[in-house]
Write an enzyme that holds these catalytic residues in place. Structure first.
Site, PDB file in Angstrom:
ATOM      1  N   ASN A 121       0.841  -1.196   0.000  1.00 20.50           N
ATOM      2  CA  ASN A 121       0.000   0.000   0.000  1.00 20.50           C
ATOM      3  C   ASN A 121       0.878   1.249   0.000  1.00 20.50           C
ATOM      4  O   ASN A 121       1.732   1.391   0.868  1.00 20.50           O
ATOM      5  CB  ASN A 121      -0.876  -0.013   1.258  1.00 20.50           C
ATOM      6  CG  ASN A 121      -1.932   1.068   1.247  1.00 20.50           C
ATOM      7  OD1 ASN A 121      -2.566   1.293   0.220  1.00 20.50           O
ATOM      8  ND2 ASN A 121      -2.115   1.724   2.368  1.00 20.50           N
ATOM      9  N   GLU A 122       0.697   2.091  -0.989  1.00 14.61           N
ATOM     10  CA  GLU A 122       1.401   3.380  -1.065  1.00 14.61           C
ATOM     11  C   GLU A 122       2.921   3.255  -0.843  1.00 14.61           C
ATOM     12  O   GLU A 122       3.489   3.963  -0.010  1.00 14.61           O
ATOM     13  CB  GLU A 122       0.801   4.364  -0.047  1.00 14.61           C
ATOM     14  CG  GLU A 122      -0.671   4.624  -0.265  1.00 14.61           C
ATOM     15  CD  GLU A 122      -1.248   5.621   0.746  1.00 14.61           C
ATOM     16  OE1 GLU A 122      -0.489   6.158   1.561  1.00 14.61           O
ATOM     17  OE2 GLU A 122      -2.464   5.850   0.700  1.00 14.61           O
ATOM     18  N   PRO A 123       3.592   2.386  -1.574  1.00  8.44           N
ATOM     19  CA  PRO A 123       5.023   2.186  -1.319  1.00  8.44           C
ATOM     20  C   PRO A 123       5.882   3.414  -1.625  1.00  8.44           C
ATOM     21  O   PRO A 123       6.976   3.525  -1.086  1.00  8.44           O
ATOM     22  CB  PRO A 123       5.396   1.027  -2.249  1.00  8.44           C
ATOM     23  CG  PRO A 123       4.371   1.075  -3.332  1.00  8.44           C
ATOM     24  CD  PRO A 123       3.112   1.540  -2.689  1.00  8.44           C
ATOM     25  N   HIS A 203      -5.208   7.020  -4.261  1.00  4.86           N
ATOM     26  CA  HIS A 203      -5.918   7.464  -3.060  1.00  4.86           C
ATOM     27  C   HIS A 203      -5.978   8.983  -3.064  1.00  4.86           C
ATOM     28  O   HIS A 203      -4.931   9.637  -3.119  1.00  4.86           O
ATOM     29  CB  HIS A 203      -5.167   7.021  -1.802  1.00  4.86           C
ATOM     30  CG  HIS A 203      -5.160   5.535  -1.618  1.00  4.86           C
ATOM     31  ND1 HIS A 203      -4.315   4.897  -0.736  1.00  4.86           N
ATOM     32  CD2 HIS A 203      -5.903   4.562  -2.201  1.00  4.86           C
ATOM     33  CE1 HIS A 203      -4.545   3.590  -0.783  1.00  4.86           C
ATOM     34  NE2 HIS A 203      -5.493   3.361  -1.670  1.00  4.86           N
TER      35      HIS A 203
END
Ligand SMILES: *[C@@H]1O[C@H](CO)[C@@H](O)[C@H](O)[C@H]1NC(C)=O
Ligand SMILES: *[C@@H]1O[C@H](CO)[C@@H](O)[C@H](O)[C@H]1NC(C)=O
Ligand SMILES: *[C@@H]1O[C@H](CO)[C@@H](O)[C@H](O)[C@H]1NC(C)=O
Ligand SMILES: *[C@@H]1O[C@H](CO)[C@@H](O)[C@H](O)[C@H]1NC(C)=O
Ligand SMILES: *[C@@H]1O[C@H](CO)[C@@H](O)[C@H](O)[C@H]1NC(C)=O
Length: 470
Positions: A121-123, A203
């Site tokens: 997630n959101e690296p 996001h």
């Protein structure tokens, strides 16, 4: 005669069906269900809420077995996250295969409809909390794809969601580009998902972006209350969503992926923890957003299109990390007790309705743990217990401009003591702080609610905080 009337009825019925068919829109709305909360909804309750409200898709952060069980034969599309604490321990493909088999293949055979596997997630975010970012995303993404193919699951897409801070700051959407420090990795990532036909998940937190860009807050809504506009060549932007979306479209086009499918993985408006975070604004935001989506007008760079999105989120999460601000614990459309906070029509028909109440929550007794307010306590020690209570519970309602920001210090101590007590399931041991006492008189003020918790039957592991970040 009789036959004529019934054929008239049939044709009326047919046109009604056709009419309904027309207002039904293809764009789908899903919702995020994070479970970083002390008291959690039980999975069957969530399935019931989704069915009652006509929400066709759910995004999960931890694919716990008991949650997956509840989705068998429901026809609800499910996305699960492979969290970083799992990914970090992967050394060989077999571990990925085993996990995908155990969590996806077995449950597919039991009738769970998987749509996405999110790998991390959101690296690439710049968030401090995520600084420990790891380098493996693309490798793990390929491994997950290989595993899904091995089990003949081509329709389950593997992708990784990103936060808007993968983009540079721009004054116009046409300037959109990826951050210089991550551009190389981003291109590698895009190549990977383009090959496998997976969409790009983004996001979007309008409350964050409007502040970041220093725009008029009304620009984040869709009701033309803002005089602020962004003119970009022949295009004019009257809302922040289209501004951000097209900034991403421009960045993708520059990278050679102008047609790549974009799905909004998280979007919403919080109700507390920040000045413009309120139930009123959340209702206003969603009403505008959903009207906008239903009209399929798209954005200047991608006009007349469906935009699929997952709302953030189902319930508040009083344990979530607040690296962007205290409002991150207040994304819920539902309160922790299963009562909807405001009106929203998930079916995109713009009806003036509140969603249905969650069935099966049990409120604990009307008891609060408060500070007695006596002045003879050692102040240093009171302060210590106050800090302790806040650290172990949730004082995000004290954020600047939030609902409990205005409380006096004595009231704030009461609030913190009560949060510790409620989040600890009203265990007397949690009310053993300096000057703490139990009361049955509700200490809430008109703005600031001293909540009573619910009993919860959900006792299984809720997932590590590492990838579960808003
Ligand atoms: C990621 O890669 C960079 C550059 O190759 C390296 O400096 C960094 O230590 C790596 N981080 C982790 C968590 O492995
Ligand atoms: C954008 O601006 C914000 C606020 O000035 C800053 O914190 C952030 O690092 C900037 N981002 C980029 C990609 O330059
Ligand atoms: C992305 O995938 C499409 C369809 O497979 C292909 O035609 C296109 O060349 C790819 N784009 C890039 C930049 O590789
Ligand atoms: C806002 O203004 C635009 C352009 O004039 C119009 O298309 C849109 O319907 C308006 N939206 C609302 C909610 O009034
Ligand atoms: C209050 O408690 C602190 C910490 O134990 C102590 O150092 C301090 O002397 C106490 N103050 C008074 C007025 O007793």
């Amino acid at each position: 005669m009789y036959g004529k009337i019934s054929s008239l009825w049939i044709s009326l019925l047919m046109s009604l069906i056709l009419f309904c068919g027309e207002i039904h829109v293809r764009a789908y709305l899903g919702i995020n269900w994070g479970r970083m909360a002390t008291q959690k909804f039980v999975p069957s309750m969530v399935v019931d809420l989704l069915l009652q409200n006509g929400i066709p898709e759910l995004r999960l952060f931890q694919p716990s077995f008991n949650v997956l069980d509840a989705f068998a034969e429901t026809n609800i599309g499910l996305g699960i996250t492979l969290q970083e604490n799992f990914l970090r321990n992967i050394v060989e493909q077999k571990q990925m295969d085993d996990y995908i088999h155990e969590r996806v293949k077995v449950y597919t055979d039991q009738g769970v409809k998987f749509r996405y596997v999110y790998v991390g997630n959101e690296p690439f975010t710049k968030s401090l909390y995520m600084k420990k970012q790891f380098n493996g995303t693309i490798r793990y993404l390929k491994m997950a794809r290989d595993a899904l193919d091995k089990f003949n699951l081509p329709d389950v897409k593997a992708t990784t969601p990103h936060f808007t801070d993968i983009l540079t700051n721009v004054s116009k959407p046409s300037e959109g580009d990826f951050r210089e420090d991550i551009k190389g990795k981003m291109l590698e990532f895009l190549d990977c998902i383009n090959r496998t036909g997976a969409p790009l998940f983004i996001h979007i937190f309008p409350i964050y972006s409007v502040n970041l860009y220093g725009f008029d807050v009304d620009f984040a809504f869709f009701d033309n209350k803002s005089k602020f506009k962004v003119v970009d060549g022949k295009n004019t932007y009257t809302n922040l969503f289209a501004f951000i979306y097209d900034t991403l479209v421009s960045a993708l086009a520059k990278a050679g992926y102008g047609d790549m499918e974009i799905v909004v993985g998280q979007i919403g408006w919080p109700t507390d923890g920040y000045a413009s975070a309120s139930e009123k604004n959340a209702e206003r935001f969603y009403r505008g957003l959903l009207q906008y989506i239903a009209k399929k007008e798209g954005t200047p760079l991608r006009p007349n299109r469906d935009i699929d999105m997952y709302l953030l989120g189902l319930t508040d999460e009083n344990m979530v990390v607040t690296d962007y601000g205290p409002y991150q614990r207040h994304w819920g459309i539902y309160k922790h007790d299963g009562v909807p906070k405001y009106k929203i029509d998930f079916t995109l028909q713009d009806r003036d309705i509140k969603p249905s109440v969650a069935k099966g929550t049990v409120r604990m007794p009307n008891r609060w743990c408060v500070f007695d307010g006596k002045t003879d306590h050692n102040e240093t020690l009171v302060l210590k217990d106050y800090d302790f209570a806040c650290a172990k519970s949730d004082c995000s309602a004290f954020g600047a401009g939030a609902t409990c920001d205005h409380l006096s210090f004595t009231e704030k101590v009461s609030y913190a003591y009560n949060m510790l007590y409620q989040m600890g399931n009203q265990d007397m041991k949690k009310c053993k702080l300096l000057g703490a006492t139990l009361t049955t008189n509700n200490p809430s003020t008109p703005d600031c609610d001293f909540p009573i918790e619910i009993l919860t039957a959900e006792v299984v592991n809720s997932g590590s905080g590492l990838t579960k970040k808003y």
